[in-house]
Write a protein that holds these residues in place. Structure first.
Motif, short mmCIF file in Angstrom:
data_model
loop_
_atom_site.label_atom_id
_atom_site.label_comp_id
_atom_site.label_asym_id
_atom_site.label_seq_id
_atom_site.Cartn_x
_atom_site.Cartn_y
_atom_site.Cartn_z
N SER A 12 0.80 -1.23 0.00
CA SER A 12 0.00 0.00 0.00
C SER A 12 0.84 1.28 0.00
O SER A 12 0.31 2.35 -0.26
CB SER A 12 -0.96 0.01 1.20
OG SER A 12 -0.22 0.05 2.40
N ASN A 13 2.13 1.18 0.29
CA ASN A 13 2.94 2.42 0.31
C ASN A 13 4.21 2.33 -0.54
O ASN A 13 5.18 3.01 -0.28
CB ASN A 13 3.27 2.84 1.74
CG ASN A 13 4.20 1.87 2.46
OD1 ASN A 13 4.53 0.81 1.94
ND2 ASN A 13 4.61 2.23 3.66
N ILE A 14 4.17 1.51 -1.59
CA ILE A 14 5.29 1.44 -2.52
C ILE A 14 5.38 2.79 -3.25
O ILE A 14 4.38 3.31 -3.72
CB ILE A 14 5.07 0.32 -3.55
CG1 ILE A 14 5.15 -1.04 -2.87
CG2 ILE A 14 6.10 0.40 -4.67
CD1 ILE A 14 4.79 -2.19 -3.78
N PRO A 15 6.57 3.36 -3.32
CA PRO A 15 6.70 4.64 -4.04
C PRO A 15 6.45 4.45 -5.53
O PRO A 15 7.01 3.55 -6.15
CB PRO A 15 8.15 5.07 -3.77
CG PRO A 15 8.85 3.85 -3.31
CD PRO A 15 7.84 2.91 -2.77
N TYR A 16 5.56 5.27 -6.09
CA TYR A 16 5.29 5.19 -7.52
C TYR A 16 4.93 6.57 -8.04
O TYR A 16 4.65 7.49 -7.28
CB TYR A 16 4.18 4.19 -7.83
CG TYR A 16 2.79 4.71 -7.56
CD1 TYR A 16 2.04 5.26 -8.58
CD2 TYR A 16 2.24 4.65 -6.29
CE1 TYR A 16 0.77 5.76 -8.35
CE2 TYR A 16 0.98 5.14 -6.04
CZ TYR A 16 0.24 5.69 -7.07
OH TYR A 16 -1.00 6.18 -6.83
N SER A 17 4.96 6.70 -9.35
CA SER A 17 4.59 7.95 -9.99
C SER A 17 3.73 7.65 -11.20
O SER A 17 4.00 6.72 -11.94
CB SER A 17 5.83 8.71 -10.43
OG SER A 17 5.47 9.86 -11.16
N ASN A 18 2.71 8.47 -11.39
CA ASN A 18 1.87 8.34 -12.58
C ASN A 18 1.65 9.70 -13.25
O ASN A 18 0.70 9.87 -13.97
CB ASN A 18 0.54 7.67 -12.24
CG ASN A 18 -0.27 8.47 -11.24
OD1 ASN A 18 0.15 9.52 -10.76
ND2 ASN A 18 -1.44 7.97 -10.91
N PHE A 19 2.57 10.66 -13.01
CA PHE A 19 2.32 11.99 -13.56
C PHE A 19 3.51 12.69 -14.21
O PHE A 19 3.32 13.64 -14.96
CB PHE A 19 1.76 12.90 -12.47
CG PHE A 19 2.74 13.17 -11.36
CD1 PHE A 19 3.61 14.25 -11.42
CD2 PHE A 19 2.78 12.34 -10.25
CE1 PHE A 19 4.51 14.48 -10.41
CE2 PHE A 19 3.68 12.58 -9.23
CZ PHE A 19 4.54 13.65 -9.31
#
Length: 184
Positions: A12-19
């Motif tokens: 639930s808190n894996i660092p990710y980016s979608n922007f």
């Protein structure tokens, strides 16, 4: 779960980016690209030394189905990878500052034989592809597992929003059942 515990993370808190980056046009080719077949690479490096390629931190990148439709699947993959790289830079800068100065000496190591375009901050990093790298490098195998578990979990969660698609069963892969549902 054991892999994530070392980084004090869970799904639930894996660092990710979608922007960021916003479009594939913001990505450029790496200056140095190297490709090795698995067996030829083993001749250049001792398999035991491959464990020296350390994963100091990680990040995931996402591209939406709209971006796949707008840019095509390959450009969306590169966009997601570019987002992961930019977010990785931020994660390292904030959480592992001692590695920040060495980030430009890091190798972008990937499984397979296809090179990706990268954000401008990574244009000078060596990009190396190794066929079957997931079986040779712990960090690449770890990344493959993490990405698959993250994606499968996302698709299972989508099943409650779109139950008629049966995502919890096939997780979006092109199974005959999934293909028949989207054709109707």
């Amino acid at each position: 779960d054991l892999i994530l515990e070392d980084y004090e993370l869970n799904l639930s808190n894996i660092p990710y980016s979608n922007f960021n980056p916003i479009t594939p046009n913001e990505l450029i080719a790496s200056k140095t690209k190297l490709h090795f077949k698995f067996d030829l690479f083993l001749n250049k490096i001792n398999k035991e030394k491959s464990k020296d390629f350390e994963c100091i931190y990680f990040s995931l990148g996402e591209a939406s189905s709209i971006e796949v439709d707008n840019f095509n699947i390959w450009n969306a993959v590169q966009l997601a990878a570019g987002r992961a790289l930019k977010n990785l830079f931020t994660q390292i800068e904030n959480k592992v500052p001692k590695f920040k100065t060495n980030l430009n000496k890091s190798i972008i190591l990937m499984d397979g034989k296809h090179f990706i375009k990268v954000p401008k901050e990574f244009v000078n990093n060596i990009q190396a592809t190794v066929t079957q790298a997931d079986g040779l490098f712990i960090s690449v195998g770890f990344s493959s597992i993490l990405a698959k578990v993250y994606r499968d979990t996302f698709m299972i969660n989508q099943d409650s929003i779109y139950p008629s698609f049966g995502f919890s069963g096939h997780k979006g892969y092109g199974t005959p059942k999934h293909l028949s549902v989207i054709q109707n």
